[in-house]
Motif scaffolding. Structure first.
Motif, short mmCIF file in Angstrom:
data_model
loop_
_atom_site.label_atom_id
_atom_site.label_comp_id
_atom_site.label_asym_id
_atom_site.label_seq_id
_atom_site.Cartn_x
_atom_site.Cartn_y
_atom_site.Cartn_z
N LYS A 68 0.77 -1.18 0.11
CA LYS A 68 -0.02 -0.05 0.05
C LYS A 68 0.80 1.27 -0.10
O LYS A 68 0.57 2.20 -0.96
N TRP A 69 1.87 1.25 0.97
CA TRP A 69 2.62 2.46 0.89
C TRP A 69 3.82 2.60 -0.18
O TRP A 69 4.10 3.83 -0.68
N LEU A 80 5.55 6.48 -0.69
CA LEU A 80 5.47 7.16 0.77
C LEU A 80 6.89 6.85 1.26
O LEU A 80 7.43 5.66 1.21
N LEU A 124 8.65 6.55 4.60
CA LEU A 124 8.50 6.37 6.09
C LEU A 124 9.98 6.46 7.09
O LEU A 124 10.85 6.29 6.75
N ILE A 165 -1.67 5.61 5.84
CA ILE A 165 -1.32 5.46 4.39
C ILE A 165 -2.66 5.68 3.39
O ILE A 165 -2.53 6.71 2.50
N SER A 179 -3.09 9.72 3.07
CA SER A 179 -1.69 10.53 2.61
C SER A 179 -1.76 10.72 1.23
O SER A 179 -2.30 10.06 0.23
N ASP A 209 1.16 11.77 9.80
CA ASP A 209 1.17 11.54 8.38
C ASP A 209 0.98 13.18 7.83
O ASP A 209 0.83 13.88 8.31
#
Length: 349
Positions: free
Chosen positions: A217-218, A223, A225, A253, A256, A279
Motif C-alpha cells: 500500500k505505501w 510514501l 517512512l 497510508i 496520505s 502523516d
C-alpha cells in the motif's frame, strides 16, 4: 425439592376466593334471616319475589367488584407481561416494565423480565458489532494479500522475493484466522466485562511487522517512512495491540498524499511507552477530530466504501483496556498525528 412458584399470587387468589365465599355466605344468611323473620316470601304478600331478585343483584355486584379487584391485582400484570413478551419476540429489546408493584412476586417477575431483555439486548449488540467489525477489519488483510498475489504474478521475481511474499501472505492468513476470535472477545469485553490475557513481547518488532505487512500500500503511493523504533519489551495483549497499529497505519497510508511521508516514533518513558504516528495527509477539522473515535462515524462520505467507522473506535477501546490513552492532533490539509500512551505497570495491576 420443587420450588413453589409465585406463593404470594396463590395467597392473593386463595384469600380473595375465601373472602368472596364468606361475604356472599354472610349476605345470604342475613337476607334469609330477614326474609324468614318478616315472612317476605309469603305468596300472599305483594312483591314477595323482590327479596329474591335483590339477593341475585347483590351477589352480582359483589362478584363484579371482587372480580375487578382480582383482575387489577393479578390478571392485569400478567396481561401486561404477555404483551411485553410479544413485543420482545418481535425484536424490541429496549422494552422495560415498571418494577414498583404492590404484589412482591409481580415485582420480582417484572425485574426478571427486565434482566432478560437487557441480556437479549446485549447479545444483539454483540452480534451486530461482531458482524460490522469483522466486515471492516477483514478488508485490510485481504487487500494486502491481494497485493502480494498480484506481485507474485510477475514471472521475473527472484526466488528469494517470491518466498518473502509467500511468507507475508501466510502471516496475513494467520492474522485473519485470529481476527474473528479477537473481535468476538473485544465485543464481549465491551458488553460483559471479560478480562484480557497479557504477556511480554517486543513492541518495536510488532510495529515493524505491521509496516512490512502494509508495504504494498505505501509503496504504491511512493510514501517515505521515517521510523524511530528502539528495542522495547512490553507487557500487554499482543494480538489486540497488533490491530491498533494496523488500523492507525492503514489510515495514515489511506489518507496520505502521494510522495508524502509518514513518521512513526516509539519513545520509552519512565511510566510507559509513547507511540506517535504522523502523516502529511488531508487532515481533519476539530469537529471531526472530536468524533473520530465514535463507532460508525464517518466524516468523508466519498470514502465510505473503504470502511464503516469502526477501526479507530476499536483502537481506542483496546488502548483503554490497557489503561492507556489515545489522542489526535490534526490540521486540515496538513495531516494528522495520533499519540498513544501505554503504561508499564500492567503486570502488577
Amino acid at each position: 425439592m420443587r420450588k413453589k412458584l409465585f406463593p404470594q399470587l396463590w395467597m392473593y387468589f386463595v384469600a380473595i376466593t375465601f373472602l368472596l365465599m364468606v361475604v356472599v355466605l354472610s349476605v345470604f344468611v342475613c337476607l334469609l334471616f330477614i326474609v324468614n323473620h318478616f315472612k317476605l316470601l309469603a305468596p300472599e304478600r305483594e312483591n314477595h319475589l323482590f327479596p329474591f331478585y335483590f339477593i341475585i343483584f347483590l351477589s352480582l355486584v359483589i362478584g363484579a367488584v371482587l372480580s375487578i379487584f382480582v383482575g387489577k391485582r393479578i390478571l392485569q400484570p400478567i396481561g401486561n407481561l404477555r404483551q411485553a413478551m410479544n413485543k420482545v419476540a418481535k425484536g424490541d429489546f429496549t422494552l422495560q416494565l415498571g418494577e414498583e408493584q404492590q404484589v412482591e412476586d409481580v415485582a420480582e417477575l417484572y425485574h426478571d423480565f427486565n434482566v432478560m431483555v437487557n441480556e437479549l439486548n446485549s447479545i444483539e449488540t454483540l452480534r451486530n458489532d461482531f458482524v460490522s467489525t469483522v466486515s471492516h477489519e477483514f478488508k485490510t488483510p485481504l487487500a494486502t494479500i491481494k497485493g502480494y498475489v498480484q506481485l507474485l504474478q510477475n514471472n521475473s521475481l527472484a526466488e528469494e522475493e517470491r518466498q518473502s511474499y509467500l511468507e507475508r501472505m501466510l502471516e496475513g492468513t494467520q492474522q485473519l484466522t485470529h481476527l474473528t476470535d479477537n473481535i468476538l472477545k473485544l465485543s464481549k469485553l465491551e458488553n460483559q466485562g471479560i478480562g484480557l490475557d497479557f504477556q511480554s513481547f517486543r513492541l518495536d518488532e510488532q510495529i515493524r511487522e505491521v509496516i512490512l505487512f502494509l508495504q504494498p500500500k505505501w509503496e504504491q503511493l511512493d510514501l517515505t517512512l521515517d521510523l524511530t523504533l528502539p528495542r522495547t519489551n512490553y507487557y500487554g495483549n499482543e494480538e489486540f495491540l497488533y490491530q491498533v497499529w494496523l488500523n492507525l497505519m492503514d489510515n495514515a497510508i489511506k489518507y496520505s498524499q502521494k510522495n508524502s511521508s509518514i513518521r512513526v516514533q516509539l519513545i520509552n518513558e519512565t511510566q510507559g511507552q509513547l507511540i506517535i504516528i504522523s502523516d502529511e495527509g488531508i487532515g481533519m477539522t476539530e469537529k471531526v477530530a472530536d468524533r473520530i473515535f465514535d463507532k460508525f462515524y464517518q466524516s468523508d462520505t466519498s470514502r465510505k466504501t473503504s470502511g464503516n467507522g469502526l477501526g479507530l473506535a476499536l483502537a481506542k477501546q483496546i488502548i483503554e483496556l490497557h489503561h492507556g490513552t489515545i489522542k489526535v492532533n490534526s490540521i486540515p490539509g496538513q495531516g494528522s498525528s495520533f499519540k498513544l500512551f501505554l503504561p508499564n505497570d500492567l503486570e502488577n495491576s
